[in-house]
Design a protein around this motif. Structure first.
Motif, PDB file in Angstrom:
ATOM      1  N   ASP A  80       0.982  -1.238   0.114  1.00  0.00           N
ATOM      2  CA  ASP A  80      -0.005   0.020   0.072  1.00  0.00           C
ATOM      3  C   ASP A  80       0.762   1.208   0.120  1.00  0.00           C
ATOM      4  O   ASP A  80       2.117   1.134   0.558  1.00  0.00           O
ATOM      5  N   VAL A  81       0.442   2.283  -0.484  1.00  0.00           N
ATOM      6  CA  VAL A  81       1.098   3.604  -0.355  1.00  0.00           C
ATOM      7  C   VAL A  81       1.017   4.203   0.941  1.00  0.00           C
ATOM      8  O   VAL A  81       1.967   5.171   1.173  1.00  0.00           O
ATOM      9  N   ASP A  90       4.119   1.855  -3.976  1.00  0.00           N
ATOM     10  CA  ASP A  90       3.017   2.400  -5.019  1.00  0.00           C
ATOM     11  C   ASP A  90       2.923   1.302  -5.888  1.00  0.00           C
ATOM     12  O   ASP A  90       3.774   1.285  -6.866  1.00  0.00           O
ATOM     13  N   SER A  91       1.848   0.401  -6.291  1.00  0.00           N
ATOM     14  CA  SER A  91       1.555  -0.290  -7.356  1.00  0.00           C
ATOM     15  C   SER A  91       1.561   0.247  -8.868  1.00  0.00           C
ATOM     16  O   SER A  91       1.813  -0.226  -9.792  1.00  0.00           O
ATOM     17  N   LEU A  92       1.421   1.480  -8.874  1.00  0.00           N
ATOM     18  CA  LEU A  92       1.401   2.571 -10.090  1.00  0.00           C
ATOM     19  C   LEU A  92       3.033   3.077 -10.229  1.00  0.00           C
ATOM     20  O   LEU A  92       2.937   3.633 -11.231  1.00  0.00           O
ATOM     21  N   HIS A  93       3.753   2.909  -9.475  1.00  0.00           N
ATOM     22  CA  HIS A  93       5.402   3.254  -9.763  1.00  0.00           C
ATOM     23  C   HIS A  93       5.606   2.756 -11.140  1.00  0.00           C
ATOM     24  O   HIS A  93       5.742   1.588 -11.201  1.00  0.00           O
ATOM     25  N   PRO A  94       6.282   3.443 -11.910  1.00  0.00           N
ATOM     26  CA  PRO A  94       6.941   2.855 -12.989  1.00  0.00           C
ATOM     27  C   PRO A  94       7.707   1.749 -13.211  1.00  0.00           C
ATOM     28  O   PRO A  94       8.021   0.816 -14.029  1.00  0.00           O
ATOM     29  N   ASP A  95       8.467   1.610 -11.996  1.00  0.00           N
ATOM     30  CA  ASP A  95       9.437   0.516 -11.573  1.00  0.00           C
ATOM     31  C   ASP A  95       8.588  -0.739 -11.448  1.00  0.00           C
ATOM     32  O   ASP A  95       9.178  -2.076 -11.467  1.00  0.00           O
ATOM     33  N   LEU A  96       7.417  -0.701 -11.153  1.00  0.00           N
ATOM     34  CA  LEU A  96       6.547  -1.815 -10.655  1.00  0.00           C
ATOM     35  C   LEU A  96       5.608  -2.064 -11.890  1.00  0.00           C
ATOM     36  O   LEU A  96       5.116  -3.218 -11.784  1.00  0.00           O
ATOM     37  N   VAL A  97       5.555  -1.388 -12.804  1.00  0.00           N
ATOM     38  CA  VAL A  97       4.404  -1.681 -13.700  1.00  0.00           C
ATOM     39  C   VAL A  97       4.969  -2.158 -14.850  1.00  0.00           C
ATOM     40  O   VAL A  97       6.006  -2.168 -15.304  1.00  0.00           O
TER      41      VAL A  97
END
Length: 74
Positions: free
Chosen positions: A35-36, A67-74
């Motif tokens: 979670d953020v 953050d699941s929307l962070h570019p490193d995780l997407v």
């Protein structure tokens, strides 16, 4: 059994714990989530620990602040 979830509400935690008890799981359950919000992560860890304290199987809880929307995780 593995549970992966990115946003932990109290309802999700309670449903998870209840489902595990009803299913009479034998073995090891790994709960992975993120979670953020630091507060949400800490609350999820506490709730999961509390709800699974009397189960008859091993539970590993891995809740992280990210953050699941962070570019490193997407």
């Amino acid at each position: 059994m593995s549970i992966v979830h990115e946003s932990w509400s109290n309802d999700v935690v309670k449903i998870f714990a209840f489902s595990c008890k009803v299913a009479e799981i034998k073995g090891h359950v790994i709960v992975i989530g993120w979670d953020v919000s630091d507060a949400a992560c800490e609350m999820a860890k506490f709730e999961l620990g509390w709800e699974t304290r009397e189960v008859n199987f091993e539970v590993t809880i891995d809740i992280e602040h990210k953050d699941s929307l962070h570019p490193d995780l997407v």
